[in-house]
Enzyme design. Structure first.
Site, short mmCIF file in Angstrom:
data_model
loop_
_atom_site.label_atom_id
_atom_site.label_comp_id
_atom_site.label_asym_id
_atom_site.label_seq_id
_atom_site.Cartn_x
_atom_site.Cartn_y
_atom_site.Cartn_z
N LYS A 9 0.82 -1.22 0.00
CA LYS A 9 0.00 0.00 0.00
C LYS A 9 0.86 1.27 0.00
O LYS A 9 2.08 1.21 0.25
CB LYS A 9 -0.92 -0.04 1.22
CG LYS A 9 -1.98 -1.14 1.16
CD LYS A 9 -2.94 -1.06 2.35
CE LYS A 9 -4.03 -2.11 2.27
NZ LYS A 9 -5.01 -1.96 3.39
N TYR A 49 -12.46 -1.80 -3.52
CA TYR A 49 -12.96 -1.96 -2.15
C TYR A 49 -14.48 -1.80 -2.06
O TYR A 49 -15.00 -1.45 -0.99
CB TYR A 49 -12.26 -0.97 -1.22
CG TYR A 49 -10.87 -1.39 -0.80
CD1 TYR A 49 -10.67 -2.50 0.02
CD2 TYR A 49 -9.74 -0.68 -1.20
CE1 TYR A 49 -9.41 -2.90 0.42
CE2 TYR A 49 -8.45 -1.07 -0.80
CZ TYR A 49 -8.31 -2.18 0.01
OH TYR A 49 -7.04 -2.57 0.42
N PHE A 57 -15.08 3.82 7.33
CA PHE A 57 -13.71 4.06 6.90
C PHE A 57 -13.55 4.07 5.38
O PHE A 57 -12.44 4.26 4.88
CB PHE A 57 -12.77 3.01 7.51
CG PHE A 57 -13.14 1.58 7.17
CD1 PHE A 57 -12.68 0.99 6.00
CD2 PHE A 57 -13.93 0.82 8.03
CE1 PHE A 57 -13.01 -0.32 5.67
CE2 PHE A 57 -14.28 -0.49 7.71
CZ PHE A 57 -13.81 -1.06 6.52
N ARG A 85 -2.56 -14.48 4.47
CA ARG A 85 -3.25 -13.80 5.58
C ARG A 85 -2.47 -14.00 6.88
O ARG A 85 -2.34 -13.06 7.68
CB ARG A 85 -4.69 -14.34 5.74
CG ARG A 85 -5.64 -14.06 4.60
CD ARG A 85 -5.91 -12.60 4.32
NE ARG A 85 -6.36 -11.85 5.47
CZ ARG A 85 -6.99 -10.67 5.39
NH1 ARG A 85 -7.26 -10.12 4.20
NH2 ARG A 85 -7.35 -10.03 6.46
N THR A 91 -5.52 -6.93 10.72
CA THR A 91 -5.72 -5.63 10.06
C THR A 91 -5.06 -4.50 10.84
O THR A 91 -4.42 -3.62 10.26
CB THR A 91 -7.23 -5.36 9.92
OG1 THR A 91 -7.85 -6.48 9.29
CG2 THR A 91 -7.49 -4.09 9.12
N ARG A 102 2.44 -6.74 8.95
CA ARG A 102 1.80 -5.55 9.52
C ARG A 102 2.40 -5.18 10.87
O ARG A 102 2.55 -4.00 11.18
CB ARG A 102 0.29 -5.77 9.60
CG ARG A 102 -0.38 -5.58 8.23
CD ARG A 102 -1.78 -6.08 8.21
NE ARG A 102 -2.53 -5.60 7.03
CZ ARG A 102 -3.71 -6.08 6.68
NH1 ARG A 102 -4.28 -7.05 7.38
NH2 ARG A 102 -4.33 -5.61 5.62
N1 UDP Z 1 -9.77 -0.31 7.39
C1 UDP Z 1 -9.77 0.82 8.18
N2 UDP Z 1 -10.49 0.81 9.36
C2 UDP Z 1 -11.19 -0.27 9.78
C3 UDP Z 1 -11.19 -1.43 8.98
C4 UDP Z 1 -10.47 -1.42 7.80
O1 UDP Z 1 -9.14 1.82 7.82
O2 UDP Z 1 -11.83 -0.21 10.84
C5 UDP Z 1 -9.01 -0.33 6.13
C6 UDP Z 1 -7.66 -1.01 6.28
O3 UDP Z 1 -6.73 -0.36 5.41
C7 UDP Z 1 -7.97 -2.42 5.81
C8 UDP Z 1 -8.95 -2.14 4.67
O4 UDP Z 1 -9.74 -1.05 5.15
O5 UDP Z 1 -6.80 -3.11 5.39
C9 UDP Z 1 -9.87 -3.30 4.31
O6 UDP Z 1 -10.51 -3.77 5.50
P1 UDP Z 1 -10.62 -5.32 5.81
O7 UDP Z 1 -11.57 -5.47 6.95
O8 UDP Z 1 -10.93 -6.06 4.54
O9 UDP Z 1 -9.17 -5.69 6.35
P2 UDP Z 1 -8.00 -6.57 5.71
O10 UDP Z 1 -8.63 -7.64 4.89
O11 UDP Z 1 -7.16 -5.63 4.86
O12 UDP Z 1 -7.22 -7.09 6.89
MG MG Z 2 -10.06 -7.56 3.42
#
Ligand code: UDP
Ligand code: MG
Length: 140
Positions: A9, A49, A57, A85, A91, A102
């Site tokens: 990213k 997305y 968000f 993953r 996340t 991460r």
């Molecule tokens: N995100 C955020 N706030 C949140 C949840 C998600 O900013 O509370 C952003 C974050 O960059 C995340 C992306 O949205 O990676 C996609 O969310 P997802 O729940 O799919 O998480 P991921 O699959 O990336 O772990």
């Molecule tokens: Mg995701």
């Protein structure tokens, strides 16, 4: 063997962590089968997305993902989706396990260094979002 999509990213590309993250992914057992550097338009980031549209968000996420270049890549391994993953961690880096991408490289829950597909079906769709068949090396 199977494939998944990762995106380094804008936070990580902009702060010069892309090489370390790529090395980490290779060290975790992935082979890179396609890779490019590009900037997403707001329309592209919003479409990628779309599943999160309407969530609090979402707009910030689209703004972030268009704030600088990203590096999408196709990664191949046994059980690539769950392995990636696990390799990237939760996340929110505050909740990510030690040694995950991460935990090591993310700034915050929003600016969290890397994307990874969450199912084989989404991986196929997300690979197709960024790469045509001739840009991607085959499985095996
Ligand atoms: N995100 C955020 N706030 C949140 C949840 C998600 O900013 O509370 C952003 C974050 O960059 C995340 C992306 O949205 O990676 C996609 O969310 P997802 O729940 O799919 O998480 P991921 O699959 O990336 O772990
Ligand atoms: Mg995701």
């Amino acid at each position: 063997m199977s494939q998944t999509l990762a995106i380094i990213k804008p936070d990580a590309v902009g702060s010069g962590k892309a090489g370390k993250i790529l090395a980490h992914l290779e060290g975790a057992g992935f082979s890179v089968r396609a890779l490019k550097l590009l900037s997403l338009s707001a329309e592209q980031a919003g479409a990628f997305y779309a599943v999160h549209e309407g969530r609090p968000f979402y707009e910030e996420l689209v703004e972030f993902m268009t704030s600088g270049p990203v590096i999408p890549m196709v990664l191949e391994a046994d059980d690539a989706v769950p392995l990636l993953r696990e390799t990237i961690g939760a996340t929110d880096p505050a909740e990510a396990a030690e040694g995950t991408v991460r935990k090591l490289y993310a700034e915050s829950k929003g600016r969290n260094a890397i994307h990874a597909s969450d199912s084989d079906e989404n991986a196929a769709n997300e690979i197709g979002f960024f790469f045509s068949d001739h840009e991607r090396l085959g499985i095996g």
